[in-house]
Design an enzyme around this catalytic site. Structure first.
Site, PDB file in Angstrom:
ATOM      1  N   CYS A 105      13.436  10.767   7.517  1.00 42.89           N
ATOM      2  CA  CYS A 105      13.780  10.143   8.322  1.00 42.89           C
ATOM      3  C   CYS A 105      15.777  10.417   9.203  1.00 42.89           C
ATOM      4  O   CYS A 105      15.950  10.225  10.398  1.00 42.89           O
ATOM      5  CB  CYS A 105      13.911   8.866   9.237  1.00 42.89           C
ATOM      6  SG  CYS A 105      14.067   8.396   7.243  1.00 42.89           S
TER       7      CYS A 105
ATOM      8  N   GLU B 251      10.439  16.226  15.451  1.00 37.74           N
ATOM      9  CA  GLU B 251      10.892  15.968  13.784  1.00 37.74           C
ATOM     10  C   GLU B 251       9.542  17.066  12.765  1.00 37.74           C
ATOM     11  O   GLU B 251       9.023  16.812  13.370  1.00 37.74           O
ATOM     12  CB  GLU B 251      10.255  15.034  13.215  1.00 37.74           C
ATOM     13  CG  GLU B 251      11.293  14.355  12.134  1.00 37.74           C
ATOM     14  CD  GLU B 251      10.759  12.799  11.734  1.00 37.74           C
ATOM     15  OE1 GLU B 251      11.308  12.316  11.101  1.00 37.74           O
ATOM     16  OE2 GLU B 251       9.519  12.135  12.357  1.00 37.74           O
TER      17      GLU B 251
ATOM     18  N   LYS C 269       0.745  -1.241   0.618  1.00 36.56           N
ATOM     19  CA  LYS C 269      -0.315   0.457  -0.442  1.00 36.56           C
ATOM     20  C   LYS C 269       0.914   1.605   0.141  1.00 36.56           C
ATOM     21  O   LYS C 269       1.402   1.399   1.115  1.00 36.56           O
ATOM     22  CB  LYS C 269      -0.582  -0.049   1.649  1.00 36.56           C
ATOM     23  CG  LYS C 269      -1.882   0.808   1.321  1.00 36.56           C
ATOM     24  CD  LYS C 269      -2.567   1.683   2.397  1.00 36.56           C
ATOM     25  CE  LYS C 269      -1.775   2.999   2.688  1.00 36.56           C
ATOM     26  NZ  LYS C 269      -1.830   4.446   1.662  1.00 36.56           N
TER      27      LYS C 269
ATOM     28  N   GLU D 173       9.775   1.576  11.091  1.00 35.89           N
ATOM     29  CA  GLU D 173      11.135   2.254  10.932  1.00 35.89           C
ATOM     30  C   GLU D 173      10.534   3.750  10.803  1.00 35.89           C
ATOM     31  O   GLU D 173       9.432   4.195   9.868  1.00 35.89           O
ATOM     32  CB  GLU D 173      11.544   1.735   9.416  1.00 35.89           C
ATOM     33  CG  GLU D 173      12.695   2.862   9.389  1.00 35.89           C
ATOM     34  CD  GLU D 173      12.811   4.472   8.741  1.00 35.89           C
ATOM     35  OE1 GLU D 173      12.730   5.554   9.497  1.00 35.89           O
ATOM     36  OE2 GLU D 173      12.376   5.048   7.865  1.00 35.89           O
TER      37      GLU D 173
ATOM     38  N   GLY E  29       7.229   4.795   8.708  1.00 37.19           N
ATOM     39  CA  GLY E  29       5.821   6.460   8.854  1.00 37.19           C
ATOM     40  C   GLY E  29       6.028   7.708   9.445  1.00 37.19           C
ATOM     41  O   GLY E  29       7.563   7.406  10.456  1.00 37.19           O
ATOM     42  N   SER E  30       5.415   7.779  10.428  1.00 43.73           N
ATOM     43  CA  SER E  30       5.417   8.594  11.667  1.00 43.73           C
ATOM     44  C   SER E  30       5.270   7.721  12.826  1.00 43.73           C
ATOM     45  O   SER E  30       4.939   7.047  12.860  1.00 43.73           O
ATOM     46  CB  SER E  30       4.575   9.696  12.118  1.00 43.73           C
ATOM     47  OG  SER E  30       3.284   8.987  12.321  1.00 43.73           O
ATOM     48  N   THR E  31       6.107   8.231  14.053  1.00 43.33           N
ATOM     49  CA  THR E  31       5.889   7.268  15.486  1.00 43.33           C
ATOM     50  C   THR E  31       4.938   7.234  15.553  1.00 43.33           C
ATOM     51  O   THR E  31       3.963   6.456  16.509  1.00 43.33           O
ATOM     52  CB  THR E  31       6.885   7.818  16.432  1.00 43.33           C
ATOM     53  OG1 THR E  31       8.222   8.086  16.078  1.00 43.33           O
ATOM     54  CG2 THR E  31       6.994   7.413  17.516  1.00 43.33           C
TER      55      THR E  31
ATOM     56  N   GLY F 215       2.630   4.323  13.779  1.00 43.05           N
ATOM     57  CA  GLY F 215       3.934   3.490  13.909  1.00 43.05           C
ATOM     58  C   GLY F 215       3.375   2.639  15.414  1.00 43.05           C
ATOM     59  O   GLY F 215       2.982   1.523  15.478  1.00 43.05           O
TER      60      GLY F 215
END
Length: 454
Positions: free
Chosen positions: A264, A356, A155, A230, A208-210, A213
């Site tokens: 990142c 970030e 995706k 990641e 992607g973003s924490t 995640g």
């Protein structure tokens, strides 16, 4: 499929494609097809699987320019970066193909018989790829997963589905079985969520973003579903006074401006020993101001636009009027442009220094000594990457061991090689991608004892 995804060129804001968005029913159907294809694929001889993956790599190699141009249009990447990204897909496929016939178990000494282990494929793998590096990060998941005998449903991000769709076409052209690699463009809250929740999907690979995640990890926990995550990064670039300051300053701009800072691994916290701070800034400021920002299709361009209006607004929100900044130049008019930006004189805990930003913005912070440098480097919830500049080998080793990050470079900003492991500490992620163990991450270890007693 219903609904649609509008793909914009970030440099012009023009619509370049309309792509149907996958529904939950589409995900269900794709998993059924993938499971059937996976059983056939896993039963094929390792040499045959390896041969097809090498052929896939060769077909990608023949379409490098086409894939790069797609990446320029959908992601706003500079053409040089986009060609590297397409080449990285080829290289990762080639590397994974070389591991198919080496994915071996072990024979373990036991009494009364022999004990052997087998590395067996998990089944159907869901790969959820980001918009910042659509091609290579998709390949980091799909290549080793396929090599280990799995099927993959990919995706892509809503804003960057075009290269993923083209890679799936090239896989079929190379001779990979139908439905072994399927691409389902869709919205995260629909197609992505359905993929994560589906009981027929054995593992999720997410970049992607924490924040997202954590949601994926929590959802997968209900099925004890495996994950590789990641996630974010707020990475230090530590410059000691004994370093080659000219080299460190020349390298610093693109360490946080490459891909417009949407990386990142971007070194967005530049930590400089106080005794060298003034001289380093004398070198750094003109280097940042000289970065060429403009048309991504121009070979001379070093930095392109941000991906979207949403991301542009996010970056702007961090660089408030009360901050001391140094800016480069950026085009005006259509496109999601933001200039290269240095922030100085800020508290290390300020949002721009601690969170970030995911844009072309770095903060410069002074430190006193080695201990202070490590303290500042580790004063974040992230631990993905980092750099340190010094001529002292002992210091390089001490600081590398002390900084809590998964990927460190000395006198360099290199973070990623497809033949070495990649991943983060703390809230930067879980698991490792790439490198010699990448195939094993998509397998189960089965232990078999065979009695030899009469």
């Amino acid at each position: 499929m219903s609904d649609a995804l509008e793909v914009l060129n970030p440099a012009t804001e023009e619509v370049v494609a309309i792509v149907p968005a996958a529904t939950r029913d589409d995900v269900d159907a794709a998993v059924v097809r993938a499971a059937a294809a996976q059983r056939t694929w896993a039963a094929a001889a390792p040499a045959d699987r390896a041969r097809l993956l090498r052929r896939f790599a060769a077909v990608v190699d023949g379409h490098i320019e086409e894939l790069a141009q797609l990446e320029v249009r959908e992601a706003g990447h500079t053409i040089g970066n986009a060609r590297w990204e397409a080449g990285n897909v080829r290289d990762v496929l080639d590397f994974a193909a070389g591991g198919v016939e080496r994915l071996s178990g072990r024979q373990i000494p036991v009494a009364g018989g022999i004990d052997v282990t087998f590395l067996e494929p998990l089944g159907v793998i869901g790969v959820i790829a980001p918009w910042n590096f659509p091609m290579p990060i998709a390949a980091w998941g799909l290549a080793p997963a396929l090599a280990a005998g799995n099927a993959v449903i990919l995706k892509p991000a809503e804003t960057t589905p075009l290269t993923a769709l083209r890679l799936a076409e090239l896989a079929l052209e190379a001779g990979l079985p139908a439905h072994l690699l399927q691409v389902l463009p869709g919205r995260g809250e629909v197609a992505g969520d359905a993929l994560v929740r589906h009981p027929g999907v054995a593992k999720i690979v997410f970049t992607g973003s924490t924040r997202v995640g954590k949601q994926i990890m929590a959802t997968c926990a209900g099925q004890v579903k495996r994950v590789t995550l990641e996630l974010g990064g707020k990475n230090p670039n530590i410059v000691f006074a004994d370093a080659d300051l000219e080299a460190a300053a020349a390298a610093a701009p693109m360490s946080f401006l490459d891909n417009t800072g949407q990386d990142c691994c971007a070194r967005t916290r530049i930590l400089v020993q106080r005794s060298a701070y003034d001289r380093f800034m004398e070198l750094l400021v003109p280097a940042v101001e000289s970065v060429v920002v403009g048309d991504p299709d121009d070979e001379k361009t070093q930095m392109g636009p941000l991906i979207s209006r949403v991301q542009l607004d996010r970056v702007r929100s961090y660089v408030t009027d009360d901050l001391t900044v140094v800016r480069g130049a950026a085009p005006e008019g259509p496109g999601f442009w933001y200039p290269p930006t240095l922030v100085t004189g800020v508290d290390p805990g300020a949002p721009v220094a601690a969170e970030e930003v995911f844009g072309p913005v770095a903060v410069v912070l002074p430190f006193e000594d080695e201990e202070d440098a490590v303290r500042l480097a580790n004063a974040t919830e992230y631990g993905l990457a980092g750099s340190l500049w010094t001529r002292d080998v002992g210091r390089a080793l001490r600081v590398s061991r002390a900084v809590a990050a998964g990927n460190l470079s000395v006198n360099s900003h290199s973070s990623v090689r497809y033949w070495t492991p990649f991943g983060g500490y703390k809230q930067s992620g879980l698991g490792r991608e790439l490198g010699p163990d990448s195939l094993a991450a998509f397998t189960e270890t089965k232990n078999v004892f065979i009695s030899t007693e009469a």
